[in-house]
Structures are given as structure tokens and as C-alpha cells.
Enzyme design. Structure first.
Site, PDB file in Angstrom:
ATOM      1  N   SER A 182     -35.376  -8.169   1.998  1.00  0.00           N
ATOM      2  CA  SER A 182     -36.243  -7.173   2.352  1.00  0.00           C
ATOM      3  C   SER A 182     -37.233  -7.515   3.295  1.00  0.00           C
ATOM      4  O   SER A 182     -36.840  -7.999   4.273  1.00  0.00           O
ATOM      5  CB  SER A 182     -36.659  -6.515   0.909  1.00  0.00           C
ATOM      6  OG  SER A 182     -36.929  -5.088   1.151  1.00  0.00           O
ATOM      7  N   GLU A 310     -27.229  -0.510  -0.258  1.00  0.00           N
ATOM      8  CA  GLU A 310     -28.766  -0.896   0.051  1.00  0.00           C
ATOM      9  C   GLU A 310     -29.646   0.408  -0.546  1.00  0.00           C
ATOM     10  O   GLU A 310     -30.342   0.339  -1.417  1.00  0.00           O
ATOM     11  CB  GLU A 310     -29.089  -0.887   1.371  1.00  0.00           C
ATOM     12  CG  GLU A 310     -28.523  -2.179   1.728  1.00  0.00           C
ATOM     13  CD  GLU A 310     -29.372  -3.584   1.189  1.00  0.00           C
ATOM     14  OE1 GLU A 310     -30.315  -3.637   0.637  1.00  0.00           O
ATOM     15  OE2 GLU A 310     -29.053  -4.560   1.913  1.00  0.00           O
ATOM     16  N   HIS A 414     -29.794  -2.512  -3.367  1.00  0.00           N
ATOM     17  CA  HIS A 414     -31.090  -3.209  -2.730  1.00  0.00           C
ATOM     18  C   HIS A 414     -31.328  -3.973  -3.951  1.00  0.00           C
ATOM     19  O   HIS A 414     -31.849  -3.675  -4.976  1.00  0.00           O
ATOM     20  CB  HIS A 414     -32.024  -2.493  -2.125  1.00  0.00           C
ATOM     21  CG  HIS A 414     -33.028  -3.382  -1.282  1.00  0.00           C
ATOM     22  ND1 HIS A 414     -32.652  -4.020  -0.143  1.00  0.00           N
ATOM     23  CD2 HIS A 414     -34.343  -3.341  -1.657  1.00  0.00           C
ATOM     24  CE1 HIS A 414     -33.904  -4.408   0.413  1.00  0.00           C
ATOM     25  NE2 HIS A 414     -34.990  -4.174  -0.499  1.00  0.00           N
TER      26      HIS A 414
END
Length: 508
Positions: A182, A310, A414
Site C-alpha cells: 500500500s 483491491e 487490499h
């Protein structure tokens, strides 16, 4: 016990791995050093205990993120490293993995249970390093009288500490791999573009690299609005004496009203991105894609990838899972899909391209596809494209295994890669994605991913062929794993002419 530049350290053994926590790599950035570039930590007398994590840098606790596994409750020694090593012997010369945590450049700390490095160090025969860096206003606000990208400069300082000291823990300073997810993946990408990071690592792993990088004007405007919450100017002189917690509260107040500021701040405001690395021309001379395409990382091996779904986690956090209307999907496509008007972030023109590429997708799927692509999937994929275009080596993966936790509604969302890569399947916030009792499939997939990461760090080979322009072979992490050519071709073609420029301040 080991000896580093600052003095002697005493750690402890945990399940066959020597662990050293809370070791300062830079002086506390307070007082005269507030909003300054990091400076080396001082020396200490005697033997320093390295049994407890250092305190996290000032940050919001809006997601319950500030706590961890035994960090000190107070103190300003924010800039510390932690080391896990199976062989604390200078003769060992093991590969070194240095983790950069995520958290939207706003939250995060190295003391979280999900970042415990024991499994990677023990099973992979590597030295594992984690560290804290300044986030939010402290690390990324664009302030007059302060260097930009202080959080990135902290990361460079941590890597310099690794270079100078890791041999004492059994690591090879010439065999360092940085990896992050990230905002951590975005940091890895930024480090590839930073002249100050040259020579500090040999390989890089970018997991779901966050693709937001700000132009200086946008970053300065955001800083000015945050400072104005305290009736102050966005200068180091005005803010140095402000209690760090007050800056966090000010930024949180602006974050709560970001959607109202989309006319001026564009897409970041719509996706609650308040801070990001700034393309300032010096610390970060250009975007990672521009730097990598120009050959900046040609001599460094790259492993990069993303998860399939995600956006799904954020859709759930928004309360919109299964509730996205056709109007909402159309609005998001209009703002985030690339097209002829893409340089003007207020008016994308690529909605039709998504509908044509995914004719069977409903509103929810289109909504998640374009947001996943904009923030994580395409920035990650095009980092590999830039690397091979410049003649470098890259390996690409995609995690498609659906998380069984929370009723299995989040798919390959994610953050799912974090517990799998670290092997911490029952501790830390992301472990909830795996359910109360990790399945045999989760255990096997985690072992597979850990072997790939440590193999890449040690030998430059994660276990599958490199990414090439003719086939674009990609490792699919699922049960079973496999190798697929160009799995995200539809989205890749939509974004192929997008240059990923710094996000700009708009006129409105």
C-alpha cells in the site's frame, strides 16, 4: 548481545530467532529537529535493552491503529528499527528484507502484530527489519522552511542504518531487499526514483503500490488548510511548537470534509488521500514510473504485484458493499477512468472504455474495478512495464485467492497479502480476513508466498519467469497457484497511454 554504531544492544530469543526491538536509527525529531531531515541517533553507555518496541510516530487512532504489541506508551523516540535474525553472527551474511509499512502515509507503526518478522526470518533464513517513519503532517506536509518528504528521508536514514549495522545481526549489507504494501509499496516505488537511496538496496518488492504522488502546489495547499485549522501558517516556524496531537486532530478534521474539497483537490479528495510523497524535484525528482522508465532501477531487481479485488475492503468500510447504484458507478467512472481529458482530473472520459472492456460487469463491479485500477492495480503493473521498457528485470504476481473471513464477502481484497507474506495468520488486524482458524489452504499459500519473497531476496528468483512484453507472464497466487499470461489485459489496455503524472491542484 550485538554491538552497533550507537553501542551495545541486548535482545532476546523467540522461537529460535534473535529479536531486537526499538533500536534508534535517528535522533528524536522534536525540538530543533522538528520537521527537519533525520540526523543520526546518539551513542549510549553500557548495554541498551532492545526488548520493547519504540513508540509510534504521532498519528490518528481513527482505526484503532496507534496501538501495537508492547510499544512504549509515551516518548518521542519515534524513529526506531526492529530486527529478527536466525543467526546473529557477522559471518552469516544472510539476505536482508526491510519492510516499509503502509497506512495511506497517515497511520501505521512497526509494532503491529501482523508485522512480526519471526516466520520470515526463521523459515526463509533471512534477516528481517521493520521500522517507524514519520507520517501525516510530521512526515509529509509541505511546509515552508522544512524539507519535503521527511517520511521518505526517514526511510533512507533507516536504510543507511541497515547498511552500516546489519552485518552485526548476520545480514549482508550488499544483499538488501526493500518491500512494502500500500503506502509502503508506494514508498518502495519512490525509493526507486530517489537519488539519495541509490546503493542502499539491491532488490525491491512493491505490494499493491499506492499510486498517489502529489505536485508541490497540491501538497502546499493541503498543508495550508490543515495549518489554518489551528490559525497558523504552513511553516516550520509556526508549527514546531505545536503539540503533535493537535496537528493530528487538525488533519483529522480536514480528512472528515475531504469530499467537499474535490473541486480544488480532485481525485485524492474523493478517495480520502490527504498525504502522499511530493514530486518536489529534489528529494523525489519525478514520479516512480518516469524514473524507472528512464533506467533508474535498471540494475535493481523488481518484484511487483497486487490483489485482484483491491477496492472491496474500502467498499465495505464505506457501507456500500452490494449497494452501489448505476449512478454512483457512472460518477466514479467519469472521475477516475483515464481518457483524452485525463490530465484534467475533474473530467475523465474513459467510462465507455470500461463498459466496453467489461460488458457483463454490473455497477458494483465497475465501481470497484476503476477504483482498484486507479489507486493500486495499474500503478503496480505499470511499474513493471516501466522496468522492462528500460531493460531491467521484473517479476509480476497477482493474489486472487478469496479471503474466507467475514463470510467470504471481501474476495482477494487490499491487505490480504500482508498476513500471508509474513505468516502471521492469527494475529494482527488483517488476520480477520482469514477467519478464526486458518485453513490448510491459507497455511499452504502463506508458505508459498514466503518462499517466493525470501527466494527473491536471496537469489533474485521468486520461482517463476520474468515479466516480458511478449507474454507478460504473471504468477497467480491462489489454490492452486499458476502462471497466466497478461491476466489484467483489459484494464492494462485502458491505462496504457496514461502517464501517471503528479496529482495537481485544480483551479476551482
Amino acid at each position: 548481545m550485538v554491538r552497533v554504531a550507537g553501542g551495545a544492544l541486548r535482545g532476546g530469543w523467540v522461537d529460535g530467532v534473535a529479536v531486537f526491538r526499538g533500536v534508534p536509527y535517528a535522533a528524536p525529531p522534536v525540538g530543533a529537529l522538528r520537521f527537519a531531515a533525520p540526523v543520526p541517533a546518539g551513542r549510549w553507555d553500557g548495554v541498551r535493552s532492545a526488548r520493547a518496541f519504540g513508540p509510534p510516530p504521532p498519528q490518528s487512532d481513527v482505526f484503532g491503529a496507534a496501538g501495537g504489541q508492547g510499544a512504549a506508551d509515551a516518548g518521542d523516540d519515534w524513529l526506531t528499527v526492529n530486527v529478527w535474525t536466525p543467526a546473529p553472527d557477522p559471518a552469516a551474511k544472510l539476505a536482508v528484507l526491510v519492510w516499509i509499512h503502509g497506512g495511506a502515509y497517515t497511520i501505521g507503526a512497526s509494532d503491529r502484530p501482523e508485522y512480526d518478522g519471526g516466520h520470515l526470518a526463521r523459515d526463509g533464513g533471512v534477516v528481517l527489519v521493520t521500522f517507524n517513519y514519520r507520517v501525516g503532517m510530521e512526515g509529509f506536509a509541505q511546509l515552508t522552511g522544512a524539507p519535503p518528504n521527511r517520511g521518505l528521508l526517514d526511510q533512507v536514514a533507516a536504510l543507511e542504518w541497515v547498511r552500516d549495522n546489519i552485518a552485526a545481526f548476520g545480514g549482508d549489507p550488499g544483499l538488501v531487499t526493500v518491500f512494502g504494501e500500500s503506502a509502503g509499496g508506494g514508498s518502495v516505488a519512490a525509493l526507486l526514483a530517489m537519488p539519495r537511496a541509490v546503493g542502499l538496496f539491491r532488490r525491491a518488492i512493491a505490494q499493491s503500490a499506492q499510486g498517489t504522488y502529489f505536485a508541490t502546489e497540491l501538497a502546499a495547499d493541503i498543508a495550508a488548510v490543515c495549518a489554518a485549522e489551528l490559525d497558523l501558517r504552513p511553516t516550520a516556524a509556526d508549527l514546531t511548537g505545536v503539540e503533535p496531537g493537535l496537528l493530528v486532530v487538525a488533519a483529522d478534521g480536514i480528512a472528515a470534509t475531504l469530499a467537499e474539497r474535490a473541486g480544488r483537490w480532485g481525485r485524492p479528495a474523493l478517495r480520502s488521500v490527504l498525504f502522499a510523497p511530493v514530486v518536489d524535484g529534489e528529494v523525489l525528482p519525478c514520479t516512480p514510473w518516469q524514473a524507472v522508465a528512464g533506467g533508474a532501477s535498471r540494475d535493481r531487481d523488481l518484484l511487483v504485484g497486487h490483489t485482484r479485488d483491491e477496492q472491496r475492503l474500502f467498499t465495505m468500510m464505506e457501507g456500500a458493499l452490494g449497494q452501489v447504484s448505476a449512478e454512483q458507478a457512472a460518477a466514479v467512472l467519469a472521475r477516475f477512468a483515464p481518457g483524452p481529458a485525463d490530465e484534467d482530473t475533474r473530467a475523465g472520459a474513459g467510462a465507455g472504455r470500461y463498459r466496453a472492456a467489461y460488458p457483463d460487469a454490473g455497477p458494483g463491479e465497475l465501481y470497484e474495478l476503476v477504483l482498484s485500477d486507479w489507486l493500486f492495480r495499474m500503478p503496480s503493473l505499470y511499474l513493471a512495464e516501466a522496468q522492462i521498457a528500460a531493460g531491467g528485470r521484473a517479476h509480476v504476481y497477482e493474489l486472487t485467492w478469496s479471503a474466507p473471513g467475514l463470510g467470504g464477502v471481501l474476495g482477494a481484497c487490499h491487505g490480504l497479502d500482508v498476513p500471508l507474506v509474513f505468516g502471521n495468520l492469527t494475529s494482527g488486524q488483517p488476520a480477520v480476513l482469514l477467519g478464526e482458524e486458518p485453513s490448510a489452504a491459507a497455511v499452504a499459500l502463506s508458505a508459498d508466498m514466503r518462499a517466493a519473497w525470501t527466494g527473491f531476496a536471496t537469489h533474485g528468483d521468486p520461482g517463476w519467469p520474468g515479466y516480458e512484453p511478449d507474454r507478460r507472464r504473471t504468477r497467480i497466487f491462489d489454490t492452486p497457484t499458476g502462471l497466466v499470461d497478461d491476466p489484467e489485459r483489459a484494464s492494462r489496455l485502458i491505462w496504457q497511454d496514461h502517464s501517471f503524472p503528479p496529482l495537481a491542484l485544480l483551479d476551482a
